[in-house]
Scaffold this active site. Structure first.
Site, short mmCIF file in Angstrom:
data_model
loop_
_atom_site.label_atom_id
_atom_site.label_comp_id
_atom_site.label_asym_id
_atom_site.label_seq_id
_atom_site.Cartn_x
_atom_site.Cartn_y
_atom_site.Cartn_z
CD GLN A 132 24.88 22.00 30.30
OE1 GLN A 132 25.99 21.56 30.77
NE2 GLN A 132 24.53 23.11 31.14
CD GLU B 224 26.51 25.74 33.29
OE1 GLU B 224 25.74 25.31 32.77
OE2 GLU B 224 26.30 26.55 34.14
CE1 TYR C 80 18.32 24.11 28.46
CE2 TYR C 80 18.44 26.49 28.92
CZ TYR C 80 19.01 25.37 28.70
OH TYR C 80 20.46 25.50 28.84
CG ASN D 104 25.19 32.12 30.14
OD1 ASN D 104 24.70 31.35 29.54
ND2 ASN D 104 24.55 31.78 31.61
CD GLU D 105 20.47 31.51 30.79
OE1 GLU D 105 20.04 31.43 32.26
OE2 GLU D 105 19.92 30.63 30.03
CD GLU E 3 22.71 27.70 28.29
OE1 GLU E 3 21.78 27.69 29.04
OE2 GLU E 3 23.64 28.24 28.74
#
Ligand code: AHR
Length: 532
Positions: free
Chosen positions: A381, A63, A280, A210-211, A331
């Protein structure tokens, strides 16, 4: 070797015999393996295939944030740092070792403010924009052509994330056309040619937002679904089998998934191939400072990936009973508190240690065990950020323990996952004033021709695991063990000491369909078993 009754003494005796030529090199087996040991049982069922492990499960994410793109990937053509057309050469060399199947770009939250036209054409004429993260200025030196070149250099497929938050369906569809239309087909295709790329990029993977429940527009599942439909209606395909990915929930939010899919199923189903939850596992303690309890607490949190995959799959199945849509966990990783950055300008940069390596291994094993449900996974990432495989600062570069896990797990890519039933005593620990338990051993197995690959994570801080392995439907002729461990749980690699935590390979003197594997404390092991 028959294994009917297994006393603990025999078990440990065999464990120490299992490895020939084991050496106590740096970071290896600092304590005698069999001083304290747990037992476990592993049954590998060769005749119970799960599915092919898509190489894309071992994917990456880059990103425009902190030091990922600028400094990490892109150093510029004029840089004294060795580069290939502006792309950090050392990164390319190391990435190629992994055979990475796919890289996601340009975000993350950055994607929902990114206008792709800002990143094409002569670099010195590109606009400078608000860079979203920490109000930095985005110079747009690294755009679509540069990203595609990076992908081609490392032989990965590009995965582009389109802007739903502040962009339009028209802008998105024009990006697809820019990337995939043959030269001469349209004015937009000719623009690509004029920018130096006559051949279409043939981009297959497209994320739509995204999200979208958060930074990607704060949509409700229903309003996001409506946007998804609008963006994906009658996309220009140009002979490319597009793989469209919708923004899934934050973690294992089943409500978001059910409401999106309910709306998706209400209409004629919109084209949709991938569903992307993000997971996460957070932190416990700090990146390099944690207690034994916090070590276990974080591993337990990382193991939450298992429940996320099965729960999301179940919800999706209610609306998509044939399971045509598969999971794309684009992610994942640990997210530690700030404090271990090597460059303060690298937002979210963290030092990854042995604990993070175990998290990476555990996650890849989880993906393998659900190979039939998973289309892709992308660690967050790639470089200079969360759970990164590499750290770079100017001309300095180092591979983290996460890189070595990805390299160790490479034989699984494209192989056939087979069922591996692991039974072990759980490990107890305390968190928040309460007692908890975490798995005592986890892993996965895959087969390609005569090669059986078994990977295992022993989470015990102090205790080896002597695992009685039984192979149903085959026997082993020869074996080799690749081991990643260290006496110190916070062991990590630095620019000055890049080989502090690297795997070591040993020949193992085991054969037959039942034998004992010796798994040192706090370790990741790969067993290369050649079937006879
Ligand atoms: O990886 C950092 C950020 O975490 C991403 O931009 C976003 O998608 C997630 O919340």
């Amino acid at each position: 070797m028959p294994h009917d009754r297994f006393t603990r003494r025999r078990f440990l005796g065999r464990a120490s015999l299992a490895i020939a030529g084991l050496h106590a090199g740096r970071g290896l087996l600092a304590a005698p393996v069999s001083s304290r040991s747990h037992t476990a049982e592993i049954d590998i069922l060769l005749n119970e295939p799960i599915g092919t492990i898509a190489p894309e499960l071992y994917g990456h994410f880059a990103e425009h944030i902190g030091g990922v793109v600028y400094d990490g990937i892109w150093v510029g053509e004029e840089s004294s740092i060795p580069n290939i057309g502006g792309i950090r050469k050392e990164l390319v060399t190391w990435m190629k070792r992994l055979r990475p199947a796919v890289i996601r770009w340009p975000g993350g939250c950055f994607a929902d403010r990114y206008h792709w036209r800002d990143g094409i054409g002569p670099r010195d004429k590109r606009p400078r924009r608000y860079g979203r993260w920490n109000d930095v200025t985005e110079p747009n030196f690294f755009g679509t052509h540069e990203f595609i070149r990076f992908c081609r250099l490392v032989e990965a497929e590009p995965y582009l994330a389109a802007n739903v938050g502040t962009g339009t369906a028209e802008e998105y569809q024009a990006w697809v056309e820019y990337c995939n239309a043959p030269a001469g087909a349209t004015t937009i295709a000719d623009e690509r040619v004029a920018n130096g790329s006559p051949d279409p990029f043939r981009v297959r993977y497209w994320g739509v937002g995204n999200e979208s429940w958060g930074c990607g527009g704060n949509f409700t599942p229903e309003t996001y679904c409506a946007e998804f439909r609008k963006f994906t209606t009658w996309l220009p395909a140009y002979g490319v089998a597009l793989f469209l990915i919708a923004s899934g929930p934050s973690g294992n939010d089943k409500n978001w998934t059910a409401r999106f899919f309910q709306r998706w199923a209400d209409y004629t189903h919109a084209p949709l191939q991938g569903w992307s939850p993000h997971y996460y596992c957070g932190t416990a303690g700090e990146a390099l400072k944690f207690t034994t309890d916090q070590w276990y607490e974080l591993l337990k949190s990382a193991n939450g990936m298992e429940g996320l995959i099965t729960d999301q799959w179940d919800v999706m199945g209610k609306f998509d009973p044939k399971h045509e849509v598969r999971l794309v966990v684009d992610e994942w990783g640990a997210w530690h508190k700030a404090g271990t950055e090597i460059n303060k300008a690298h937002l979210f940069e963290q030092m990854s240690c042995l604990r993070d390596a175990l998290i990476a291994a555990l996650t890849l094993d989880t993906f393998n065990r659900h190979a039939e449900k998973m289309a892709m996974g992308n660690v967050a990432q790639l470089i200079n950020n969360l759970h990164s495989l590499f750290l770079a600062d100017g001309d300095k570069f180092v591979a983290t323990p996460n890189f070595y896990v990805f390299e160790m797990y490479k034989p699984h890519q494209g192989a056939k996952a087979v069922r591996a039933v692991v039974q072990s005593e759980k490990v107890g620990y305390s968190a928040g004033g309460e007692r908890h338990e975490v798995f005592g051993l986890a892993g996965s197995a895959s087969v390609r021709d005569k090669a059986l690959t078994l990977t295992l994570v022993n989470p015990h801080m102090e205790e080896a695991v002597a695992a009685k392995l039984r192979i149903k439907g085959g026997a082993v002729r020869s074996a080799r063990r690749v081991l990643l461990t260290h006496a110190k749980p916070d062991a990590h690699n630095t620019f000055d000491n890049p080989n502090e935590l690297v795997p070591r390979t040993d020949e193992a003197s085991v054969s037959g369909s039942a034998f004992v594997l010796d798994l040192p404390p706090k370790s990741v092991t790969r067993w290369d078993l050649v079937l006879g």
